[in-house]
Design an enzyme around this catalytic site. Structure first.
Site, PDB file in Angstrom:
ATOM      1  N   LYS B 296       0.885  -1.167   0.000  1.00  0.00           N
ATOM      2  CA  LYS B 296       0.000   0.000   0.000  1.00  0.00           C
ATOM      3  C   LYS B 296       0.919   1.212   0.000  1.00  0.00           C
ATOM      4  O   LYS B 296       1.629   1.453   0.966  1.00  0.00           O
ATOM      5  CB  LYS B 296      -0.894   0.001   1.231  1.00  0.00           C
ATOM      6  CG  LYS B 296      -1.763   1.250   1.387  1.00  0.00           C
ATOM      7  CD  LYS B 296      -2.656   1.147   2.619  1.00  0.00           C
ATOM      8  CE  LYS B 296      -3.519   2.401   2.783  1.00  0.00           C
ATOM      9  NZ  LYS B 296      -4.436   2.292   3.959  1.00  0.00           N
ATOM     10  N   GLU B 300      -3.159   7.343   2.276  1.00  0.00           N
ATOM     11  CA  GLU B 300      -3.435   7.425   3.710  1.00  0.00           C
ATOM     12  C   GLU B 300      -2.138   7.434   4.523  1.00  0.00           C
ATOM     13  O   GLU B 300      -1.986   6.706   5.504  1.00  0.00           O
ATOM     14  CB  GLU B 300      -4.352   6.283   4.132  1.00  0.00           C
ATOM     15  CG  GLU B 300      -5.710   6.341   3.426  1.00  0.00           C
ATOM     16  CD  GLU B 300      -6.655   5.222   3.823  1.00  0.00           C
ATOM     17  OE1 GLU B 300      -6.184   4.146   4.211  1.00  0.00           O
ATOM     18  OE2 GLU B 300      -7.884   5.447   3.738  1.00  0.00           O
ATOM     19  N   ASP B 374     -14.779   2.673  -0.869  1.00  0.00           N
ATOM     20  CA  ASP B 374     -14.152   1.807   0.121  1.00  0.00           C
ATOM     21  C   ASP B 374     -15.117   0.817   0.767  1.00  0.00           C
ATOM     22  O   ASP B 374     -15.501   0.999   1.923  1.00  0.00           O
ATOM     23  CB  ASP B 374     -13.491   2.662   1.214  1.00  0.00           C
ATOM     24  CG  ASP B 374     -12.599   1.826   2.123  1.00  0.00           C
ATOM     25  OD1 ASP B 374     -12.222   0.711   1.715  1.00  0.00           O
ATOM     26  OD2 ASP B 374     -12.302   2.288   3.240  1.00  0.00           O
ATOM     27  N   GLU B 396     -10.061  -6.980  -4.871  1.00  0.00           N
ATOM     28  CA  GLU B 396      -9.988  -6.945  -3.422  1.00  0.00           C
ATOM     29  C   GLU B 396     -11.395  -6.771  -2.862  1.00  0.00           C
ATOM     30  O   GLU B 396     -12.033  -5.740  -3.054  1.00  0.00           O
ATOM     31  CB  GLU B 396      -9.090  -5.799  -2.923  1.00  0.00           C
ATOM     32  CG  GLU B 396      -9.014  -5.735  -1.394  1.00  0.00           C
ATOM     33  CD  GLU B 396      -8.060  -4.655  -0.870  1.00  0.00           C
ATOM     34  OE1 GLU B 396      -7.472  -3.926  -1.688  1.00  0.00           O
ATOM     35  OE2 GLU B 396      -7.907  -4.561   0.373  1.00  0.00           O
ATOM     36  N   GLU B 402     -16.449  -3.992   8.044  1.00  0.00           N
ATOM     37  CA  GLU B 402     -16.154  -2.638   8.520  1.00  0.00           C
ATOM     38  C   GLU B 402     -17.347  -1.704   8.340  1.00  0.00           C
ATOM     39  O   GLU B 402     -17.618  -0.867   9.202  1.00  0.00           O
ATOM     40  CB  GLU B 402     -14.938  -2.097   7.759  1.00  0.00           C
ATOM     41  CG  GLU B 402     -14.610  -0.649   8.085  1.00  0.00           C
ATOM     42  CD  GLU B 402     -13.391  -0.149   7.314  1.00  0.00           C
ATOM     43  OE1 GLU B 402     -12.812  -0.922   6.530  1.00  0.00           O
ATOM     44  OE2 GLU B 402     -13.026   1.027   7.511  1.00  0.00           O
TER      45      GLU B 402
END
Lengths: 712, 712
Positions: B296, B300, B374, B396, B402
């Site tokens: 990654k 972020e 997301d 993915e 979540e």
């Protein structure tokens, strides 16, 4: 039912995961079961109260598991082998027996083989439901350990009133000094999801007489006192109540500021007092049998009454007055030391609290750690025991092995507990044992207590290792009766947890009984203490001076230099010895009379000092470290011969953990010898192997993410 | 053995704790077992390799459990009902059968009922051991789901090469967005203690075809690449290897600086390249079949090649070149957005990566989240699918919920996965489904992959709830074959996990299939997205603007005001629609053609806009929220009628969790309606109950210690 039974017959054995602890109730050997069945032909027991119901369920579960089927429930004794369970008040049948139950008190019980209606029966009787539940667990234990039950005449009652587990669990799911996974309290799903695990936790505690639980870390987060969390706490209290377990909370002394928006937490401030009264009202509304507060104040950064110029008594009494009307108590920790105070840390709790003797309310228990420092492998008993006759002192033992190998080292703590409890304070002359201080008999205290800092987590085996379960077990048994033999308790535990096969029981009990001394030897022999790695407390670091505070540094405690080693606490040193009763003080003050196992706790001794063996201190130091490693090798050897006696799952785990223990014992021994040799400048005595690595290597090791320390 | 059997007969049933997942192998109904026993009279299977050994063990465990006894092992087929298992290379017997196994590839298998030596037999054959293991699991599944096995002619092989679980597990034991307790990796006890749980984890993954595991969080800690941790990783790799599972690691791009002491991590810097080569040498020495790196980068706060003015391709290729000689791959995430970039966050991954199409090495997989934002309850498929024909794109999916209710909401993700995979990108005209992009068939890519962000933790039931296990299961099954029906997979799972009783299977499968749409309705209907609480993502917060970054704020996404609601991504707005193939772009650009389930994703729509139902948008919005709550009430009702079909432990947990889900669905509905009504200024449509509390109340709620967010 038959279908189920058939299904069970075909079911593959469930892999052992340690979840059942010592309440396994697996089928007994056929011949043993046959005998017991004749003493369990019918079960006469009420179910008028929640406690009666869980007692009935436990007997049915236990007898059903061990004997293949639970005895049928019945209202009257109609055949030999009946089991009659209850209180005179709840059972006319039992009332008619006119048993003398006065001596049993509130929580005691008797188990007796008698004749009822001309039939041979076993009665399990107490004055209250909870005593009966304890008696039922004792009766089940007799079967689990293959004791005869045909001529029973037992009665027992706890010698200590408050028998609690202190959880160092944080609200974020981490556990300070926890080595068994995350906290078992799933706060996020409470109160809506009272996990079955909470019930098994309560059953397990009741089986060893634990009657209280402090749910949260003594380094307290005031959030636990908010309505949101109190609802969650109440849900747990509801699960625990039938098992005679009261819930306690660690209270942060500054909560009136953090939650109440007050400017102060001064115990003399009326607003502060009102805030606590209102909070107590709120708590007791949700939890009518709330036990009370545990407080860690003015120690290691925690707020407390000293912040306002008040004494610990002022702080404790303020809370005690709030709780007294509801029968709540305050457990106030004496684990207090200040880095501002240059004096020997070992003296500070005594200096702080001794002058306050007689100033505490009747519903305050001072919670005193077993030794003056902090749960080291070996410490002398705390000088506070025997020194505060006008105050109720409770014992704080650590169950979680912060200083004794975490989850992987096999260290049975029974002998440590027994050593402390049987120590003689000489406060009122010979026989003034710590046990008598704790059970209140020495100075006639009604309020008594023992706390164990829990080793329970969310690991499926509860304690991080199967052998760690024994430390939970022995804490409960010794809290119930501080004069019990840790060996007999270990034997009960091994039989209940593994097998009754004597070929297994004997060597394993021997191994457990020697395990604590082995740890003392490979970690901190001859009175050394606090030699572990900084912060996380993992592994040896006798050289370490990295901690911010002097009295957190291993070097502060070993005081090793070219001349010798040890902390002079005699009259020529910090004079900590003076805190003990005169005869004890005199003994500890004299290097010759001091027990060698505590030599370096009380004295700074030259390397060439002659020990009773005739050898030098340096020789004995190396010999003890080496002996500790040898002991662990012997434990592994013992275990190697026990393959096949128990399930492969638990056998393999213990084998793997013993391998880790041997590796880490060697590390302790080698690192400590390497460091002390760098100061003693003496050759290794002949016959002792040198450290496997250089001192530089051991000093270079550093560790991150050590469980129980680095917050997750 | 007899004694053990007797003992088992008497053993109390072990309380169900969910640990066995879908590999329970409990005894089948008597008549069913009788039939199957005639097809399992002997087992002919080798044990020359670790994989052959575990395959044999699994068949013995499974058949032994379901049929009461495992068929005896044999070297030759001597009776009807033999099971012959292996590869032509490893078994002369199988070689003689001359089965056509070409189409099976490396991981495929065939299961066929044939005659061997004049006896009726079942053969399970693959070209390699791992294919045989997959076949064995398939055969066991046939029995677990009560399929006939007398005339079998099955062959199957995976359509996707790399089928991995991505663990977001941190080295300190916490799990980012984990709702099933702490990490299952007990790093502290590794490599010395390879817990049995790791083996069960590998068995479970192999049973659904998972062949890779990324052990650590994509927000990577470079410590995982130190010798200490690589040893631990190698210990896990050794456990996983027999099950065909390769270990991958998340690599922190700046590791050469943090571990290597270099001044830069510039992918063009020779020292940096050398550092990674040396590190790769070190890894492959310990783990010869190491799978490669997940990265990654530049998202972020993570470091990456853009820090040095290089492209993502430059960074990925540098690592790819290091791994290529050992057969390792790089999985490079496209989940990239920058708060410095004012443009619609939904567009940024495409804008960043589309221009790089064709610039990546052959052993690089771009890991693309299913949607542009997301893992929301519903998103359109990512515009990258179909847009990079010269690049291998892997899917993915998120398994951990979540944004879909954490552990307690019953939400089966199969329909979400199926919806995305069956979506048509129109890249090469009709039928250019996302599934064909993923399985490589659309643009002829050999390297293909599906990743699932794991929902596995140390909870005894692995996933935080029993129903969450279905999401692990369906991810594996759909990674193997992206065109499978999520309903059939759900049915397999229910039968394997609970019971084959049709009276239970049918309603539970229906409930599961409807559960995701219910969550969409009570959380984010009609294309709304990202409306959850800030940071922890727990509960509704459509009003929230507290996050530091604009595109972390719910208000950024709902754009609700007095005129209307929704994010204009049409050509009049951010023009995100232009990232799709022309026919799709045209459809999404036209408010009338846009599927209403995505309406507010692509358009800002007036409150009074007429929906296809003839009702206003405001009406439909309220109706959808309400419908979501009604659906959950219906799920509870369904479950209430299923008491008794399964064990009480799992039944009670699901019942308690459904109660939580209903409470939280109501909360979502009421809070969102309260907020949007404050802007729409419209009355609730007739027949809809008003929110239970005021908007102020919902806005006042705040939460600490939410699992998966606040680090432990």
């Amino acid at each position: 039912m038959l279908i189920l039974a058939t299904a069970l017959c075909m079911a593959p054995a469930h892999a052992e995961d340690g979840y059942e602890l010592w309440l396994r109730y697996h089928p007994l050997a056929a011949e043993q079961a046959t005998i017991y069945r004749s003493h369990a032909t019918q079960l006469i027991i009420g179910s008028a109260t929640p406690t009666q119901t869980v007692t009935r369920e436990e007997l049915q579960r236990g007898l059903g598991g061990m004997l293949g089927r639970a005895p049928p429930l019945s209202d009257a004794v109609t055949s030999d082998g009946a089991i009659v369970v209850g209180t005179p008040a709840s059972s006319p049948l039992i009332a008619r027996l006119r048993l003398d139950t006065k001596s049993l008190g509130n929580e005691g019980y008797l188990i007796r083989s008698i004749v009822v209606n001309g039939r041979a029966a076993t009665v399990i009787v107490g004055n209250n439901d909870i005593g009966v539940l304890y008696g039922a667990f004792h009766f089940l234990r007799l079967l689990q350990t293959n004791h005869p039950v045909d001529h029973l005449d037992l009665h027992d009652s706890p010698r200590v009133k408050v028998r609690v587990l202190d959880h160092w669990d944080n609200l974020d799911g981490s556990v300070e000094r926890g080595y068994a996974g995350a906290s078992i309290w799933d706060w996020f799903k409470l109160p809506d999801w009272p996990a079955p695990r909470y019930t098994d936790y309560a059953r397990t505690n009741a089986s060893i007489g634990i009657n209280g639980v402090v749910l949260n870390n003594a380094n307290a987060n005031s959030q636990i006192l908010t309505p949101t969390y109190l609802e969650k706490v109440a849900a747990l209290a509801n699960v625990f109540r039938p098992y005679g377990i009261r819930v306690y909370l660690s209270a942060r002394f500054s909560a009136p500021i953090e939650l109440g928006g007050l400017k102060t937490a001064d115990p003399f401030d009326p607003q502060v007092q009102r805030w606590w009264r209102t909070k107590a009202d709120e708590i007791y509304k949700l939890i009518p049998d709330f036990g009370g507060f545990l407080v860690k104040a003015n120690s290691e950064g925690q707020p407390g009454p000293r912040d306002y110029g008040r004494t610990h008594a002022d702080g404790a009494n303020m809370l005690a007055d709030v709780l007294a009307p509801r029968g709540g108590i305050v457990m106030w920790r004496t684990f207090v030391y200040s880095q501002a105070n240059p004096d020997d840390r070992a003296k500070q709790a005594y200096d702080e609290f001794k002058p306050l003797d007689g100033h505490f309310r009747a519903n305050v228990l001072l919670q005193v750690k077993n030794g003056p420092i902090d749960f080291q492998p070996r410490e002398p008993f705390s000088p506070l025991f025997g020194a505060m006759p006008k105050t109720s002192l409770m014992m704080e033992f650590q169950i979680t092995k912060e200083y004794l190998g975490f989850a992987t080292h096999l260290v049975y703590l029974g002998p440590l507990y027994e050593e402390v409890l049987s120590a003689d304070t000489m406060a009122h002359g010979k026989g003034s044992t710590v046990a008598k201080v704790i059970d209140g008999s020495l100075d006639n205290h009604a309020l008594t207590g023992v706390a164990g800092d829990a080793n329970v987590g969310s690991d499926q085996n509860w304690c991080g290792s199967d052998f760690n379960q024994a430390n939970w077990y022995v804490l409960g048994r010794m809290a119930w009766n501080p004069t019990q033999s840790s060996r007999l308790i270990a034997e009960d535990w091994v039989r209940m947890t593994f097998t009754n096969d004597q070929a297994f029981v004997k060597p394993v009990v021997d191994m457990m009984m020697g395990s604590r001394e082995a740890a003392v030897d490979y970690m901190t022999p001859l009175g050394l203490h606090h030699q572990m790695g900084p912060g996380h407390h993992y592994g040896p670091a006798p050289w370490d001076a990295s901690e911010s505070e002097a009295d957190w540094r291993p070097v502060y405690y070993n005081r090793a230099d070219s001349d010798g080693i040890g902390f002079d606490r005699s009259s020529t040193g910090s004079d900590a010895v003076a805190q003990y009763a005169p005869p004890i003080a005199a003994q500890f003050n004299d290097v010759k009379q001091t027990p060698e196992e505590l030599l370096l706790w009380f004295h700074h001794v030259p390397w060439d000092y002659r020990m009773r063996s005739g050898q030098t201190l340096w020789y004995e130091l190396v010999a003890h470290y080496t002996h500790g490693v040898d002991d662990v090798q012997q434990m592994r050897e013992t275990w190697r011969h026990l393959n096949g006696y128990i399930d492969p799952e638990r056998y393999q785990q213990a084998a793997a953990f013993l391998a880790i223990q041997e590796k880490e014992a060697q590390w302790w021994r080698d690192a400590c010898i390497a460091y002390f040799q760098s100061l003693s400048q003496r050759p290794l005595p002949p016959g002792f192997s040198p450290p496997q690595h250089s001192l530089k290597y051991y000093e270079s090791l550093s560790f991150r993410y050590v469980p129980g320390f680095s917050s997750w």
